[in-house]
Design an enzyme around this catalytic site. Sequence first.
Site, PDB file in Angstrom:
ATOM      1  N   HIS A 193      16.114  16.025  48.391  1.00  0.00           N
ATOM      2  CA  HIS A 193      17.562  16.214  48.486  1.00  0.00           C
ATOM      3  C   HIS A 193      17.804  17.695  48.706  1.00  0.00           C
ATOM      4  CE1 HIS A 193      21.808  16.484  47.493  1.00  0.00           C
ATOM      5  NE2 HIS A 193      21.477  17.544  46.779  1.00  0.00           N
TER       6      HIS A 193
ATOM      7  N   LYS B 287      12.513  14.226  45.380  1.00  0.00           N
ATOM      8  CA  LYS B 287      12.900  12.909  44.863  1.00  0.00           C
ATOM      9  C   LYS B 287      11.670  12.182  44.288  1.00  0.00           C
ATOM     10  CE  LYS B 287      16.874  12.291  47.950  1.00  0.00           C
ATOM     11  NZ  LYS B 287      17.581  11.373  48.874  1.00  0.00           N
TER      12      LYS B 287
ATOM     13  N   ARG C 137      18.057  22.390  54.953  1.00  0.00           N
ATOM     14  CA  ARG C 137      18.387  21.122  55.630  1.00  0.00           C
ATOM     15  C   ARG C 137      17.537  20.959  56.893  1.00  0.00           C
ATOM     16  NH1 ARG C 137      21.876  17.428  53.152  1.00  0.00           N
ATOM     17  NH2 ARG C 137      22.623  16.762  55.192  1.00  0.00           N
TER      18      ARG C 137
HETATM   19  P1  ADP Z   1      21.389  13.653  52.844  1.00  0.00           P
HETATM   20  O1  ADP Z   1      20.487  13.367  51.676  1.00  0.00           O
HETATM   21  O2  ADP Z   1      20.608  13.902  54.096  1.00  0.00           O
HETATM   22  O3  ADP Z   1      22.420  14.692  52.561  1.00  0.00           O
HETATM   23  P2  ADP Z   1      23.537  11.662  52.539  1.00  0.00           P
HETATM   24  O4  ADP Z   1      24.294  12.654  51.727  1.00  0.00           O
HETATM   25  O5  ADP Z   1      24.248  10.995  53.659  1.00  0.00           O
HETATM   26  O6  ADP Z   1      22.195  12.293  53.137  1.00  0.00           O
HETATM   27  O7  ADP Z   1      23.026  10.494  51.605  1.00  0.00           O
HETATM   28  C1  ADP Z   1      22.495  10.769  50.345  1.00  0.00           C
HETATM   29  C2  ADP Z   1      21.264   9.926  50.149  1.00  0.00           C
HETATM   30  O8  ADP Z   1      21.637   8.542  50.086  1.00  0.00           O
HETATM   31  C3  ADP Z   1      20.250  10.000  51.280  1.00  0.00           C
HETATM   32  O9  ADP Z   1      19.374  11.092  51.146  1.00  0.00           O
HETATM   33  C4  ADP Z   1      19.529   8.670  51.152  1.00  0.00           C
HETATM   34  O10 ADP Z   1      18.513   8.715  50.153  1.00  0.00           O
HETATM   35  C5  ADP Z   1      20.634   7.743  50.665  1.00  0.00           C
HETATM   36  N1  ADP Z   1      21.289   7.005  51.733  1.00  0.00           N
HETATM   37  C6  ADP Z   1      22.194   7.484  52.612  1.00  0.00           C
HETATM   38  N2  ADP Z   1      22.630   6.527  53.431  1.00  0.00           N
HETATM   39  C7  ADP Z   1      21.994   5.403  53.054  1.00  0.00           C
HETATM   40  C8  ADP Z   1      22.007   4.046  53.497  1.00  0.00           C
HETATM   41  N3  ADP Z   1      22.769   3.637  54.502  1.00  0.00           N
HETATM   42  N4  ADP Z   1      21.216   3.179  52.859  1.00  0.00           N
HETATM   43  C9  ADP Z   1      20.435   3.544  51.846  1.00  0.00           C
HETATM   44  N5  ADP Z   1      20.383   4.801  51.373  1.00  0.00           N
HETATM   45  C10 ADP Z   1      21.133   5.715  51.966  1.00  0.00           C
END
Ligand code: ADP
Length: 198
Positions: free
Chosen positions: A165, A16, A125
């Site tokens: 990501h 990112k 992950r």
């Molecule tokens: P991951 O990236 O671990 O798969 P998610 O798919 O839940 O997580 O969320 C995608 C991305 O959105 C996260 O990596 C993070 O950057 C952002 N994100 C998730 N939840 C929040 C939140 N509550 N507030 C701000 N950003 C968030």
Amino acid sequence: MSTSHPREERTLVLVKPDGVKRGLIGEIIHRLEQRNLKIIALKMIWATKPEMDKHYPKDEAWITRLGEKTKKTYDKYGYDLKGELGSTDLFEIGKMVRSWLVDFMVSGPVVKMVVQGVHAVDMVRKISGQTMPSLAEMGTIRGDYSVDSAAAANKEKRAVHNIVHASETPEEAKHEIDNWFTPEEIHAYKRMEEDIQF
Ligand code: ADP
């Protein structure tokens, strides 16, 4: 799942903008390669909003889940969800978080890569650590290099800066890989230890 052998499982990784700007590209690639995961496609891009919008799911379930996660954070820290975000509707809040996320992901260059190996999706992950860096285990990318939290991010109405990501499922990986790479940009080759390791 589309792959025939477990070692052919693929996942998409994006470094990112915070990871790029902090000079962590090499460190991230190193951690993946060290675990015998093979980089089979790689490029730096500065994505447009429509490109990034296509990357993240648009279905109601995914968006609502983002909203649920946010609500959990607000509940945990005693913040006023309605007062700060103007809504208690999880889908509406999810849409808000998704738009912060897209804005963040186009705020600078990202490095996109396809990573292949045994259980590539779960392995990456695991190496990345959990979504919220403040909770991620030491030894993971997010745990070692970030202290951001949803509490801090949501106060500032922005996405959590968590460096990488990584696709969540093999099905999601396929969709994401197709979104970012043409088949010609993905390369098959053998790593030296493949004959020894497995
Ligand atoms: P991951 O990236 O671990 O798969 P998610 O798919 O839940 O997580 O969320 C995608 C991305 O959105 C996260 O990596 C993070 O950057 C952002 N994100 C998730 N939840 C929040 C939140 N509550 N507030 C701000 N950003 C968030």
